[in-house]
Design a protein around this motif. Structure first.
Motif, PDB file in Angstrom:
ATOM      1  N   ASP A 155     -75.232  81.807  66.889  1.00 36.16           N
ATOM      2  CA  ASP A 155     -74.107  81.984  65.966  1.00 36.16           C
ATOM      3  C   ASP A 155     -74.705  82.270  64.591  1.00 36.16           C
ATOM      4  OD1 ASP A 155     -70.887  81.007  66.172  1.00 36.16           O
ATOM      5  OD2 ASP A 155     -71.706  81.244  64.143  1.00 36.16           O
ATOM      6  N   TYR A 197     -59.769  96.004  62.827  1.00 42.59           N
ATOM      7  CA  TYR A 197     -60.045  95.090  63.948  1.00 42.59           C
ATOM      8  C   TYR A 197     -59.648  95.757  65.266  1.00 42.59           C
ATOM      9  CZ  TYR A 197     -59.777  90.630  66.576  1.00 42.59           C
ATOM     10  OH  TYR A 197     -59.935  89.614  67.494  1.00 42.59           O
ATOM     11  N   VAL A 199     -55.240  82.770  70.407  1.00 39.90           N
ATOM     12  CA  VAL A 199     -55.987  81.610  70.881  1.00 39.90           C
ATOM     13  C   VAL A 199     -56.177  80.628  69.723  1.00 39.90           C
ATOM     14  CG1 VAL A 199     -58.072  80.869  72.081  1.00 39.90           C
ATOM     15  CG2 VAL A 199     -57.184  83.176  72.455  1.00 39.90           C
ATOM     16  N   THR A 213     -57.989  78.880  67.514  1.00 41.91           N
ATOM     17  CA  THR A 213     -59.314  78.756  66.885  1.00 41.91           C
ATOM     18  C   THR A 213     -59.162  78.946  65.371  1.00 41.91           C
ATOM     19  OG1 THR A 213     -59.935  81.105  66.827  1.00 41.91           O
ATOM     20  CG2 THR A 213     -60.287  79.944  68.923  1.00 41.91           C
TER      21      THR A 213
END
Ligand SMILES: NC(=O)c1ccc[n+]([C@@H]2O[C@H](COP(=O)([O-])OP(=O)(O)OC[C@H]3O[C@@H](n4cnc5c(N)ncnc54)[C@H](O)[C@@H]3O)[C@@H](O)[C@H]2O)c1
Length: 280
Positions: free
Chosen positions: A41, A173, A206, A208
């Motif tokens: 990451d 995106y 989702v 997150t």
């Protein structure tokens, strides 16, 4: 025959963007299936244009703790997928440590919001560099090692519902995630002769840190017609508390299926993980 409870036993999986969110869930789920894990990451802010909080080194340490408590080994490193040399060094070190590479989950990604004619160059460049070019760099680093190992394998590219439809307010995106479909399907044709399968998943909504409901509400307040492109999902997850968003574990189940032998005949496909939202 593979072991039905641990179908990935003896295999090694590389997961990008694994410090938190979906990437952590994928690393933990694949470890639960028996795989040792290479988890990377950036663990740092990616750009000032990404306004939600960045993942940290402590987040990646927590992923390592969870994988180890599942009884598997893990190599972690702070690496940015935009850095090809660092990704290649990581793969070399991972193969030196674990002996092989079988599964790649190219999950790292970022999001920002603006209309296409109003966004800054830095917004465009950051999203395309990380989501599309960073995924290609991940593939560039990992595929030679997977081919060299000679065991076949599975690549899961994390696109988005925005890789299959227009999403007003984040056209950069959507462009990056549509680009991943071309990357997925081309790689499926190129890597098939080595027994390597390549599929993309297309999650929607989702739970997150990437999803900041207040930011989205502000956008919809300014551009109410955009709301039609972001409907509530028809299917309620049995695993959802009260958030109304998909739990990361639900996505990880699909990744585990694509990584493992149960999807042996599936390559070059786009798998919606959208609880039906794309049907609206
Ligand atoms: N959350 C959603 O609703 C949703 C929906 C569809 C697709 N996705 C995609 O799922 C993937 C995972 O996102 P998430 O929802 O878990 O969000 P997240 O922000 O929690 O996780 C993304 C992770 O990627 C890491 N990352 C970002 N840029 C990186 C870089 N250049 N190099 C290395 N690591 C980097 C971040 O540090 C973070 O830990 C992303 O590709 C995202 O676009 C998310």
């Amino acid at each position: 025959m593979s072991n039905p409870t641990e179908p990935l036993l003896g295999q090694v999986a590389l997961v990008t963007g694994a410090a938190r969110g979906q990437g952590r869930a994928h690393a933990v789920r694949l470890a639960g299936q028996g795989a040792d894990i290479i988890a990377i990451d950036a663990c740092a802010p990616i750009s000032g244009t990404v306004t939600y909080p960045a993942a940290t080194a402590e987040d990646l340490t927590e992923t390592a703790r969870l994988v180890e408590s599942a009884g598997r080994k893990i190599l972690t490193r702070a690496v940015d997928v935009r850095d090809l040399a660092a990704m290649q060094q990581l793969v070399a070190d991972g193969v030196a440590q674990f002996g092989r590479l079988d599964v790649l989950v190219a999950n790292a990604g970022v999001l920002s919001w603006a209309r296409l004619w109003e966004m800054t160059e830095e917004q465009w460049d950051t999203v395309v560099d990380v989501n599309l070019s960073g995924t290609w760099r991940t593939i560039r680093a990992a595929l030679p090692a997977m081919i060299e190992a000679g065991n076949g394998g599975s690549v899961v590219i994390v696109s988005s519902s925005a890789g299959l439809k227009a999403t007003p307010g984040n056209g950069h995106y959507a462009a990056s995630k549509h680009g991943l479909v071309a990357l997925t399907n081309t790689l499926a044709l190129e890597a098939g002769e080595f027994g390597i399968r390549v599929n993309s998943i297309h999650p929607y909504s989702v739970d997150t840190p990437m999803i900041q409901p207040d930011d989205m509400m502000a956008l919809f307040g300014k551009h109410p017609s955009f709301l039609h492109s972001f409907p509530p999902v028809p299917l309620k997850s049995p695993n959802d508390g009260q958030s109304g968003f998909m739990p990361v574990e639900d996505v990880a189940e699909v990744v585990a299926w694509l990584a493992g032998p149960a999807s042996v005949a599936i390559t070059g496909t786009q798998v919606p993980v959208d609880a039906g939202a794309l049907k609206y």
